[in-house]
Design a protein around this motif. Structure first.
Motif, PDB file in Angstrom:
ATOM      1  N   THR A   1       0.926  -0.979   0.176  1.00  0.00           N
ATOM      2  CA  THR A   1      -0.099  -0.028  -0.151  1.00  0.00           C
ATOM      3  C   THR A   1       0.940   1.168   0.104  1.00  0.00           C
ATOM      4  O   THR A   1       1.880   1.205   0.608  1.00  0.00           O
ATOM      5  CB  THR A   1      -1.188  -0.074   1.072  1.00  0.00           C
ATOM      6  N   ALA A   2       0.277   2.276  -0.738  1.00  0.00           N
ATOM      7  CA  ALA A   2       1.225   3.536  -0.959  1.00  0.00           C
ATOM      8  C   ALA A   2       0.398   4.589  -1.501  1.00  0.00           C
ATOM      9  O   ALA A   2      -0.572   4.373  -1.908  1.00  0.00           O
ATOM     10  CB  ALA A   2       2.379   3.327  -1.721  1.00  0.00           C
ATOM     11  N   ILE A   3       0.912   5.872  -1.082  1.00  0.00           N
ATOM     12  CA  ILE A   3       0.355   7.036  -1.529  1.00  0.00           C
ATOM     13  C   ILE A   3       0.966   7.480  -2.966  1.00  0.00           C
ATOM     14  O   ILE A   3       2.148   7.325  -3.065  1.00  0.00           O
ATOM     15  CB  ILE A   3       0.487   8.286  -0.582  1.00  0.00           C
ATOM     16  N   PRO A   4       0.313   7.404  -3.879  1.00  0.00           N
ATOM     17  CA  PRO A   4       0.798   8.032  -5.357  1.00  0.00           C
ATOM     18  C   PRO A   4       1.669   9.210  -4.965  1.00  0.00           C
ATOM     19  O   PRO A   4       1.117  10.264  -4.437  1.00  0.00           O
ATOM     20  CB  PRO A   4      -0.438   8.107  -6.020  1.00  0.00           C
ATOM     21  N   LYS A   5       2.753   9.300  -5.849  1.00  0.00           N
ATOM     22  CA  LYS A   5       3.571  10.505  -5.469  1.00  0.00           C
ATOM     23  C   LYS A   5       3.256  11.748  -6.405  1.00  0.00           C
ATOM     24  O   LYS A   5       3.557  12.757  -6.060  1.00  0.00           O
ATOM     25  CB  LYS A   5       5.212  10.083  -5.860  1.00  0.00           C
TER      26      LYS A   5
END
Length: 314
Positions: free
Chosen positions: A176-180
């Motif tokens: 899971t990650a926040i788009p850059k």
């Protein structure tokens, strides 16, 4: 009257406790310290010494670093350097004699930190993300002596900030990650299959989380990913891997950024270790298969956040 148990447990626990290895991270600055903790029969984790020709503490990592990546790789704890004053590609193994030995060098240093998952299988692949912070490239190391085995074929589905990653099985990992480079009010999430090099897109998380901890949990009712904390966040959310739906879980009790989550007892319990609230934290919290609470079950010797935590064999 409501009573909250935070440091004691009433059940005697004797079934194969797993040592917890913790190293590096940040406190008031970047640190190199390492420690091993063992669960006692009372369920409380305490620091222990190791036998390397006489009992002693765990040797510090060779230099200060935070947001490093770590794994049990080729049967030994390994760390690859993360953020530090001068970027380093070096990856070290902690040998049975208690010394750190340079084992291999990443193609690209994790100069802003990284995340990783160690899978099983013949080459015990260790998948490492973070060496291409503005791109989608990753590295996979395997074998003994180690070699890069992916040839650049495993790429992230979107360029993102440092992800939270958790092993699900010998082939599958949660990411899971926040788009850059695009706006998002929550985290994107996927399941990655390293054997087929395929991504399954999951529903976005319920909340936006910067620097959360995540882990895999098995219960009688199914398989779950637990995602906890983040910058300014004290909540937990739980992904049911059978229905692929998110639900809210228990509160941590305080905002918690940069903690680490470790699956123990055959993936039937999770430990949420350290982190940062208004200061670096030393708490070790446990979630059992009821997924109803976080219980404090010990303290690190050195409070820290953005560090490596692993379950290791005795």
């Amino acid at each position: 009257t409501t009573t909250t148990t935070t440091t004691t447990t009433t059940t005697t626990r004797t079934q194969n406790p797993t040592p917890l290895f913790v190293a590096t991270g940040s406190k008031s600055g970047v640190i190199s310290s390492a420690e091993i903790l063992m669960e006692g029969v009372n369920g409380i984790y305490t620091s222990k010494q190791i036998d390397i020709g006489g009992c002693s503490g765990v040797p510090n990592f060779p230099f200060d670093t935070s947001s490093a990546v770590g794994a049990l790789f080729n049967d030994l704890p390994h760390l690859c350097a993360g953020y530090m004053g001068s970027p380093s590609s070096n990856c070290y193994g902690l040998k049975t004699d208690g010394s750190w030995e340079l084992d291999f060098e990443l193609a690209k240093p994790l100069k802003w930190g990284g995340s990783s998952v160690a899978f099983g299988g013949v080459q015990t692949p260790w998948w490492i993300v973070g060496g291409d912070p503005d791109g989608d490239e990753t590295e996979v190391w395997g074998g003994n002596p180690p070699a890069e085995i992916s040839n650049g074929t495993i790429k992230l589905p979107t360029i993102s900030n440092t992800p939270c990653m958790a092993k699900i099985s010998e082939d599958l990992a949660f990411v899971t990650a926040i788009p850059k480079f695009k706006a998002s009010d929550s985290n994107m999430a996927w399941i990655f299959n390293i054997q087929s090099n395929t991504w399954t897109t999951l529903p976005n998380t319920l909340e936006k989380r910067i620097g959360p901890a995540c882990g895999y949990l098995k219960t009688a009712s199914g398989r779950f990913i637990v995602l906890a904390g983040g910058l300014g966040v004290s909540t937990t959310e739980i992904l049911n891997l059978d229905t692929l739906t998110w639900s809210l879980g228990p509160s941590i009790g305080e905002d918690l950024y940069g903690g680490s989550m470790v699956s123990v007892r055959d993936d039937q319990e999770l430990l949420l270790v350290g982190g940062y609230s208004s200061t670096a934290l030393s708490d070790i919290r446990r979630m059992d298969s009821s997924m109803s609470s976080w219980e404090t079950v010990g303290q690190l010797t050195t409070a820290r956040f953005n560090f490596v935590a692993l379950a290791v064999p005795e």
